[in-house]
Design an enzyme around this catalytic site. Structure first.
Site, PDB file in Angstrom:
ATOM      1  N   GLN A  14       0.844  -1.200   0.000  1.00 45.88           N
ATOM      2  CA  GLN A  14       0.000   0.000   0.000  1.00 45.88           C
ATOM      3  C   GLN A  14       0.886   1.259   0.000  1.00 45.88           C
ATOM      4  OE1 GLN A  14      -2.189   2.716  -0.021  1.00 45.88           O
ATOM      5  NE2 GLN A  14      -3.709   1.343   0.886  1.00 45.88           N
TER       6      GLN A  14
ATOM      7  N   SER B  78     -16.214   7.291  16.502  1.00 44.41           N
ATOM      8  CA  SER B  78     -17.404   7.385  15.651  1.00 44.41           C
ATOM      9  C   SER B  78     -17.903   5.996  15.256  1.00 44.41           C
ATOM     10  CB  SER B  78     -17.083   8.206  14.408  1.00 44.41           C
ATOM     11  OG  SER B  78     -18.171   8.200  13.514  1.00 44.41           O
TER      12      SER B  78
ATOM     13  N   GLY C 117     -20.977   2.563  13.923  1.00 47.66           N
ATOM     14  CA  GLY C 117     -20.592   1.483  13.033  1.00 47.66           C
ATOM     15  C   GLY C 117     -19.838   2.006  11.815  1.00 47.66           C
TER      16      GLY C 117
ATOM     17  N   GLY D 222      -9.526   1.414   2.069  1.00 48.43           N
ATOM     18  CA  GLY D 222     -10.193   1.517   3.364  1.00 48.43           C
ATOM     19  C   GLY D 222      -9.356   1.077   4.547  1.00 48.43           C
ATOM     20  N   GLU D 223      -8.028   1.115   4.417  1.00 49.66           N
ATOM     21  CA  GLU D 223      -7.177   0.664   5.521  1.00 49.66           C
ATOM     22  C   GLU D 223      -7.393   1.514   6.777  1.00 49.66           C
ATOM     23  OE1 GLU D 223      -2.484  -0.044   6.736  1.00 49.66           O
ATOM     24  OE2 GLU D 223      -3.028   0.121   4.606  1.00 49.66           O
ATOM     25  N   ARG D 224      -7.676   2.805   6.598  1.00 49.17           N
ATOM     26  CA  ARG D 224      -7.894   3.675   7.754  1.00 49.17           C
ATOM     27  C   ARG D 224      -9.145   3.239   8.521  1.00 49.17           C
ATOM     28  NH1 ARG D 224     -10.546   8.668   8.244  1.00 49.17           N
ATOM     29  NH2 ARG D 224      -9.793   9.952   9.965  1.00 49.17           N
TER      30      ARG D 224
ATOM     31  N   GLU E 233      -7.114   6.306  -4.854  1.00 45.01           N
ATOM     32  CA  GLU E 233      -7.971   6.441  -3.670  1.00 45.01           C
ATOM     33  C   GLU E 233      -7.280   7.268  -2.595  1.00 45.01           C
ATOM     34  OE1 GLU E 233      -9.608   5.203   0.302  1.00 45.01           O
ATOM     35  OE2 GLU E 233      -7.654   4.619  -0.503  1.00 45.01           O
TER      36      GLU E 233
END
Length: 598
Positions: free
Chosen positions: A50, A66, A71, A90-92, A124
């Site tokens: 990545q 959050s 969720g 979407g690793e974060r 991304e």
């Protein structure tokens, strides 16, 4: 760098063809919509390839809070690998979900090829707002293998110039990248450093000895870049230095690297090539003036004759048989430029003159222009000859008329002063005198430049915002500065006669050292109080209408309240008497006005 540029263009051409083939997918696959699945979080892993390397810890904790409450609102994207899944996007969110203690995570499973995965991840990441600049630059550099800068700009919603700047930033060596990551170095300064080849960047970085010093970096950039619009040679000339070609097509011209210094701004970042072209132009000039019988005048006065560049220019002129004259030995006429209202307005832009006054200035300037133009047109008839004035730092030239001044000294016609004689014309003793004089002047120039650089460096720091009390050295410097620059000779002798003591036999270093040794804070206080009494505003200003005077008046109340009260009472008494007379006079006038009205 030129070779690298050509190789990159070739790779891009091949890559574009192959990438187009790879991106062609069947319509069925393009239209397929993956289902959202809930995956066990322990079976999901980050992609070790990545491009994103940094995650803001505070921001990650906020997201985890959050997610714990609401969720994961947007599913991550993964691809299947052996018994688990690898994150594509979407690793974060994945990291925050683990912090929040989730055991499952919503995900979309897609099929990607290896190259396609990396491209998707890069795009991304680049679409985020918090991307780290050097990571962004390296990612865009990867995309450059597949797309042109304008295509990358469209995909990311950025301007093409923004993309070109990031491409350049990718060329920073690691040492400077660390400064950018630490937010010590601005992106614009990083881009400016990246204009230079890695070897030169490394030399610049090594000279900093590990510390970020903005003022020094800026100075190194300024000394290594050149405004091509002010070059002494034709920037379109391909033959001046054949290997380099024309500056307008050169990859080292910042205008060809994405307008890094502004729209169309031509700035050369290759010192050796620029200096080579300058020297070639100068040598061509020597041949031309020799052939055409012109007088070449280097713009050197007797005060700057010992500077190294001036010595070199004079030596080259003598080598080809040209006579060297200093400007203070010559009468020089420059072609006058006819003044206009625009030029007069610009000249006086800092003053608020009326149009009538500016017109008067223009008429005076036109009269002077007429006289200068007549002298220029008739220069040959008055003993002038055609010449060229040469600036020895830039080699820019200007056509002039020049005439050698007649000797007015009482020396014999053949005699020359020592400073005008060449070394070969001097005795060994005289040569020693000239050598020592030149060295003394060089040291003075070096010290001037060194001191200026130190002052400029200090002005660029936050020195004036320091919270600590003044040190003894600072108070000594302030005292001497106030004494030297704010007191006239009479006040120095009358009020501060022993300030520096007997200084006739001491050097400046010794004087400062002795003053520091004997320094007392009371000396500074006395200077400040003296200046406080001298820098008030008299005349139409007073303690009721002037800020400086009002603060002075209030401060003096602490020490001389009784004496000030006596003066105030005297003026108050006089004022009361005057106001009483005025009141009586006004009353009489009011009665007269009422009688007339009745």
């Amino acid at each position: 760098m030129e070779t690298q540029t050509k190789q990159r263009v070739t790779r891009k051409g091949n890559a574009k063809q192959s990438s187009k083939a790879k991106r062609t997918t069947p319509k069925k696959e393009q239209n397929s919509v993956p289902h959202i699945q809930m995956l066990e979080i322990d079976f999901v892993s980050p992609d070790p390839t990545q491009p994103r390397k940094t995650f803001d810890e505070q921001s990650l904790n906020h997201l985890a809070q959050s997610i714990a409450e609401h969720g994961v609102l947007q599913p991550i994207t993964v691809r299947k690998l052996d018994d688990g899944y690898i994150i594509v996007m979407g690793e974060r969110r994945f990291r925050a979900s683990k912090l929040a203690g989730l055991t499952t995570i919503p995900a979309m499973v897609r099929d990607y090829g290896d190259t396609e995965i990396l491209e998707v991840q890069i795009i991304e990441n680049l679409q985020r707002k918090d991307v780290e600049p050097t990571e962004e630059a390296e990612a865009i550099q990867f995309l450059l293998e597949r797309y042109e800068p304008n295509e990358i700009a469209k995909r990311l919603g950025r301007s093409e110039n923004y993309i070109r700047q990031r491409i350049k930033l990718a060329g920073l060596i690691e040492g400077f990248k660390v400064f950018v990551r630490k937010r010590e170095m601005t992106i614009s300064l990083g881009v400016a450093v990246a204009l230079f080849e890695p070897e030169e960047q490394q030399m610049m970085f090594d000279s900093l000895e590990g510390d970020f010093q903005e003022h020094r970096i800026k100075r190194m950039i300024e000394s290594r870049t050149y405004d091509l619009t002010k070059a002494c040679f034709d920037v379109t000339d391909k033959t001046l230095v054949t290997k380099a070609g024309a500056c307008t097509l050169c990859p080292f011209n910042a205008a060809n690297q994405g307008n890094l210094f502004g729209e169309g701004k031509m700035v050369c970042t290759r010192t050796s090539c620029f200096e080579n072209k300058k020297t070639k132009t100068f040598m061509q000039l020597l041949k031309r003036v020799k052939k055409e019988g012109l007088k070449l005048v280097p713009n050197i006065s007797k005060y700057w004759v010992d500077e190294e560049r001036n010595q070199w220019v004079m030596a080259q002129m003598e080598k080809v048989g040209l006579e060297v004259h200093l400007t203070n030995e010559l009468d020089i006429l420059k072609e006058p430029v006819e003044p206009t209202m625009e030029s007069i307005t610009e000249e006086h832009r800092h003053y608020e003159y009326t149009e009538e006054e500016l017109t008067e200035f223009l008429n005076e300037a036109l009269e002077s222009f007429t006289e200068e133009k007549e002298a220029w047109d008739n220069a040959i008839d008055h003993g002038f000859e055609k010449g060229i004035l040469l600036e020895t730092d830039t080699y820019l030239t200007q056509v002039i008329f020049v005439r050698v001044r007649e000797e007015t000294s009482e020396e014999s016609p053949g005699a020359k002063s020592l400073e005008k004689r060449k070394m070969a014309e001097c005795t060994p003793e005289e040569q020693i005198i000239k050598i020592n004089a030149r060295e003394l002047r060089k040291k003075q120039i070096e010290n001037n430049n060194q001191f200026k650089e130190v002052v400029d460096m200090i002005r660029d720091t936050d020195y004036i915002n320091r919270k600590k009390p003044l040190s003894t050295d600072e108070m000594v410097a302030i005292s001497i500065s106030l004494f030297e620059n704010n007191l006239g000779w009479h006040d120095q002798r009358e009020h501060f006669g022993d300030f520096l003591g007997d200084d006739d036999q001491l050097s400046t270093d010794e004087m400062v050292a002795r003053f520091k040794q004997n320094f007392k804070k009371e000396t500074l206080y006395k200077l400040l109080r003296f200046l406080l009494t001298r820098q008030v505003h008299l005349g139409e200003s007073n303690h009721t209408n002037d800020l400086t005077n009002q603060s002075f008046y209030g401060a003096m109340q602490t020490f001389y309240k009784d004496k000030i009260s006596v003066i105030e009472e005297t003026y108050a008494e006089s004022r009361q008497k005057r106001e009483g007379r005025i009141k009586e006079r006004v009353t009489v006038l009011e009665q007269q006005a009422k009688a007339i009205e009745d």
